[in-house]
Enzyme design. Structure first.
Site, mmCIF file in Angstrom:
data_model
loop_
_atom_site.group_PDB
_atom_site.id
_atom_site.type_symbol
_atom_site.label_atom_id
_atom_site.label_comp_id
_atom_site.label_asym_id
_atom_site.label_seq_id
_atom_site.Cartn_x
_atom_site.Cartn_y
_atom_site.Cartn_z
ATOM 1 N N ARG A 95 38.107 42.926 47.220
ATOM 2 C CA ARG A 95 38.015 41.539 46.745
ATOM 3 C C ARG A 95 37.093 40.686 47.621
ATOM 4 N NH1 ARG A 95 42.841 38.795 45.081
ATOM 5 N NH2 ARG A 95 43.725 40.718 44.370
ATOM 6 N N ASP A 116 43.977 30.818 38.533
ATOM 7 C CA ASP A 116 45.426 30.862 38.724
ATOM 8 C C ASP A 116 46.083 29.478 38.599
ATOM 9 O OD1 ASP A 116 45.484 33.575 39.012
ATOM 10 O OD2 ASP A 116 46.297 33.579 41.057
ATOM 11 N N TYR A 128 43.369 53.699 44.352
ATOM 12 C CA TYR A 128 41.987 53.888 43.882
ATOM 13 C C TYR A 128 41.005 53.783 45.047
ATOM 14 C CZ TYR A 128 42.237 48.706 43.167
ATOM 15 O OH TYR A 128 42.437 47.359 43.269
ATOM 16 N N GLU A 135 36.905 23.269 49.601
ATOM 17 C CA GLU A 135 37.851 24.337 49.950
ATOM 18 C C GLU A 135 38.650 23.908 51.174
ATOM 19 O OE1 GLU A 135 39.093 27.420 48.985
ATOM 20 O OE2 GLU A 135 40.178 27.270 50.886
HETATM 21 P P1 FAD Z 1 43.079 31.675 44.485
HETATM 22 O O1 FAD Z 1 42.542 32.994 44.854
HETATM 23 O O2 FAD Z 1 44.494 31.374 44.817
HETATM 24 O O3 FAD Z 1 42.127 30.580 45.161
HETATM 25 C C1 FAD Z 1 42.511 29.237 45.298
HETATM 26 C C2 FAD Z 1 41.618 28.615 46.368
HETATM 27 O O4 FAD Z 1 41.853 27.218 46.394
HETATM 28 C C3 FAD Z 1 41.915 29.146 47.759
HETATM 29 O O5 FAD Z 1 40.701 29.416 48.421
HETATM 30 C C4 FAD Z 1 42.682 27.998 48.421
HETATM 31 O O6 FAD Z 1 42.500 27.962 49.816
HETATM 32 C C5 FAD Z 1 42.056 26.798 47.726
HETATM 33 N N1 FAD Z 1 42.943 25.633 47.646
HETATM 34 C C6 FAD Z 1 44.245 25.623 47.279
HETATM 35 N N2 FAD Z 1 44.723 24.368 47.283
HETATM 36 C C7 FAD Z 1 43.692 23.572 47.658
HETATM 37 C C8 FAD Z 1 43.578 22.168 47.843
HETATM 38 N N3 FAD Z 1 44.619 21.346 47.642
HETATM 39 N N4 FAD Z 1 42.383 21.660 48.232
HETATM 40 C C9 FAD Z 1 41.319 22.488 48.426
HETATM 41 N N5 FAD Z 1 41.381 23.838 48.273
HETATM 42 C C10 FAD Z 1 42.550 24.359 47.883
HETATM 43 N N6 FAD Z 1 43.147 40.247 39.260
HETATM 44 C C11 FAD Z 1 42.238 41.036 38.633
HETATM 45 O O7 FAD Z 1 41.414 40.530 37.853
HETATM 46 N N7 FAD Z 1 42.220 42.407 38.855
HETATM 47 C C12 FAD Z 1 43.100 43.018 39.693
HETATM 48 O O8 FAD Z 1 43.062 44.237 39.877
HETATM 49 C C13 FAD Z 1 44.078 42.206 40.354
HETATM 50 N N8 FAD Z 1 44.964 42.770 41.192
HETATM 51 C C14 FAD Z 1 45.882 41.982 41.826
HETATM 52 C C15 FAD Z 1 46.805 42.586 42.681
HETATM 53 C C16 FAD Z 1 47.753 41.817 43.333
HETATM 54 C C17 FAD Z 1 48.759 42.491 44.225
HETATM 55 C C18 FAD Z 1 47.752 40.401 43.148
HETATM 56 C C19 FAD Z 1 48.736 39.538 43.859
HETATM 57 C C20 FAD Z 1 46.833 39.789 42.295
HETATM 58 C C21 FAD Z 1 45.897 40.571 41.627
HETATM 59 N N9 FAD Z 1 44.958 40.002 40.762
HETATM 60 C C22 FAD Z 1 44.052 40.786 40.107
HETATM 61 C C23 FAD Z 1 44.976 38.535 40.485
HETATM 62 C C24 FAD Z 1 43.879 37.790 41.250
HETATM 63 O O9 FAD Z 1 43.943 38.116 42.618
HETATM 64 C C25 FAD Z 1 44.023 36.281 41.065
HETATM 65 O O10 FAD Z 1 44.298 35.991 39.715
HETATM 66 C C26 FAD Z 1 42.754 35.545 41.483
HETATM 67 O O11 FAD Z 1 42.398 35.888 42.790
HETATM 68 C C27 FAD Z 1 42.926 34.042 41.336
HETATM 69 O O12 FAD Z 1 41.778 33.391 41.837
HETATM 70 P P2 FAD Z 1 41.731 31.792 41.936
HETATM 71 O O13 FAD Z 1 40.415 31.467 42.546
HETATM 72 O O14 FAD Z 1 42.089 31.180 40.638
HETATM 73 O O15 FAD Z 1 42.920 31.395 42.910
#
Ligand code: FAD
Length: 403
Positions: free
Chosen positions: A106, A290, A213, A33
């Site tokens: 979250r 994501d 909520y 991370e």
């Molecule tokens: P991220 O949370 O972006 O995590 C990526 C991680 O990788 C981070 O910790 C970052 O620091 C790390 N990283 C990045 N690049 C590097 C690198 N080069 N080297 C090492 N580490 C790195 N989803 C739901 O299911 N329900 C909901 O109600 C919902 N509501 C939402 C409301 C809003 C307003 C938004 C914006 C999003 C919402 N989402 C919801 C979507 C959800 O928040 C995301 O889809 C989810 O958090 C994605 O998680 P992730 O771990 O894939 O990516």
């Protein structure tokens, strides 16, 4: 460092879910991370039964429920006149799908996954930014400033701006020109307002919507205000600013306007997704969360899909040493499901934001919906498919999609 089977890049909800799921299958996992500490910024998350089913499988659901709230309904209202358009009875949802609909802070979901990873023996490393990836004999390598990490497989969970995605596509995040303001406050700050303390309420309106909520067993109240930024449409670099927030909600009903002063005004989140790509695997490197399928948030399935990815990958990996076959099985099923979610989220958001006659038509259609009709959520809330043949049809009579 000792060698591991799996290197996970990124310790958000997606990265930790993958690390936990794979370590539960007996694999040695390391998470890299870039931040100095593991954590999540933001407020609430809705997690639907297709996710709580998996959290239950991992033994985490009781903790998640104790930290969150089991809301009674999702209520959709018109943001201009405040009238109810349609609702989902979430007790009914739990009976139908076998698992609850939960809303949770979250950081509580992330914290639960982090603790479970620690207990499962995942090697959790912070302050490492991965800058590149290489294939290697029998695996792949994540390259960073301090060195190189080999794993039999490398899972890239590095979010919207994923470095790993560049191995598979030259696409860029797509701006929706919408921006979200969030605000989670102690419940007493809204107790004098006309709010539903036990429901998820979504007010939908012209170029804007507003979500409310409860969180943390009702001790907190979460609000999200989302609107289309005129400055973004005009191509200005500084867009989504607080003056635009105020203007966007000027004509909304009293319940919405009463909640707006409680939003955090010092930060906002611009809303991007990406066009779907239909393969997330190259050699021994795979995308998840994501990095693979960032959606607009209108279906509340972004984090949910990341957790589903983790479950599907680990179910194929369990007891199977053939990583090429495991990754092929994962890639055969998840991109199509997530393509549907990403494209449907765009269409659902467009419907929310209609104005004029289209708004009136939309309201009529939603008011006419039988509240016990689950046609349009069965494909989302039902069990997560492990194979293309298990993927349910999106519409009755459409038949399963088999690629
Ligand atoms: P991220 O949370 O972006 O995590 C990526 C991680 O990788 C981070 O910790 C970052 O620091 C790390 N990283 C990045 N690049 C590097 C690198 N080069 N080297 C090492 N580490 C790195 N989803 C739901 O299911 N329900 C909901 O109600 C919902 N509501 C939402 C409301 C809003 C307003 C938004 C914006 C999003 C919402 N989402 C919801 C979507 C959800 O928040 C995301 O889809 C989810 O958090 C994605 O998680 P992730 O771990 O894939 O990516």
């Amino acid at each position: 460092m000792t060698s591991v089977d799996v290197v996970v890049v990124g310790g958000g909800i997606g990265g930790l879910a993958n690390a936990l799921a794979l370590s539960r299958k007996g694999l040695r996992v390391r998470v890299l991370e870039r931040a100095r500490e593991f954590g999540e910024v933001g407020a609430g998350l809705q997690i639907a039964p297709n996710c709580t089913r998996i959290l239950d499988h991992w033994g985490l659901l009781d903790e998640i429920v104790s930290l969150g709230v089991l809301p009674e309904h999702i209520v959709m209202k018109d943001a201009l006149d405040g009238s109810v358009l349609t609702r989902l009875d979430l007790h009914d949802v739990e009976r139908r799908y076998g698992f609850p609909y939960v809303v949770i802070h979250r950081s509580d979901l992330h914290g639960t996954l982090l603790r479970a990873c620690r207990e499962a023996g995942v090697d959790l490393v912070t302050s490492v930014t991965v800058t590149g990836y290489e294939q290697a004999a029998g695996g792949a390598v994540a390259v960073h400033e301090g060195g190189r990490e080999f794993g039999r497989v490398v899972i890239a969970a590095d979010g919207l701006h994923s470095v790993a995605r560049r191995l598979l596509s030259d696409d860029e995040p797509v701006s929706s020109a919408y921006v979200a303001y969030r605000g989670a406050v102690p419940f007493h700050e809204v107790s004098g307002l006309d709010v539903h303390p036990k429901d998820v309420v979504v007010y939908i309106g012209p170029r804007c919507h507003f979500v409310q909520y409860p969180l943390r067993q009702g001790e907190m109240f979460n609000q999200v205000a989302v609107f289309e930024s005129p400055k973004a449409l005009a191509g200005e670099a500084e867009w989504g600013t607080p003056d635009e927030l105020d203007a966007a909600f000027e004509h909304t009903c009293a319940q919405v306007r009463a909640g707006l002063p409680l939003m955090w005004r010092d930060r906002w989140w611009r809303m991007f997704d990406r066009d779907p790509i239909m393969s997330w695997v190259t050699g021994r490197i795979a995308l998840t969360g994501d990095a693979a399928h960032p959606p607009l948030q209108y279906l509340a399935q972004g984090a949910v899909m990341a957790i589903e990815d983790a479950w599907v990958l680990s179910e194929h990996a369990g007891g199977n040493g053939d990583w090429d076959a495991v990754l092929a099985a994962y890639d055969a099923v998840r991109p199509e499901h997530c393509r549907r979610v990403v494209t449907t989220a765009r269409a659902w958001g467009n419907l929310w934001h209609h104005d004029g006659d289209q708004r009136l038509w939309r309201n009529d259609v939603l008011r006419g919906r039988d509240v016990h009709d689950y046609t349009y959520v069965d494909w989302l809330f039902g069990p997560t498919a492990l194979t293309p043949e298990q993927e349910p049809p999106m519409f009755p009579g459409a038949g399963a999609i088999v690629s």
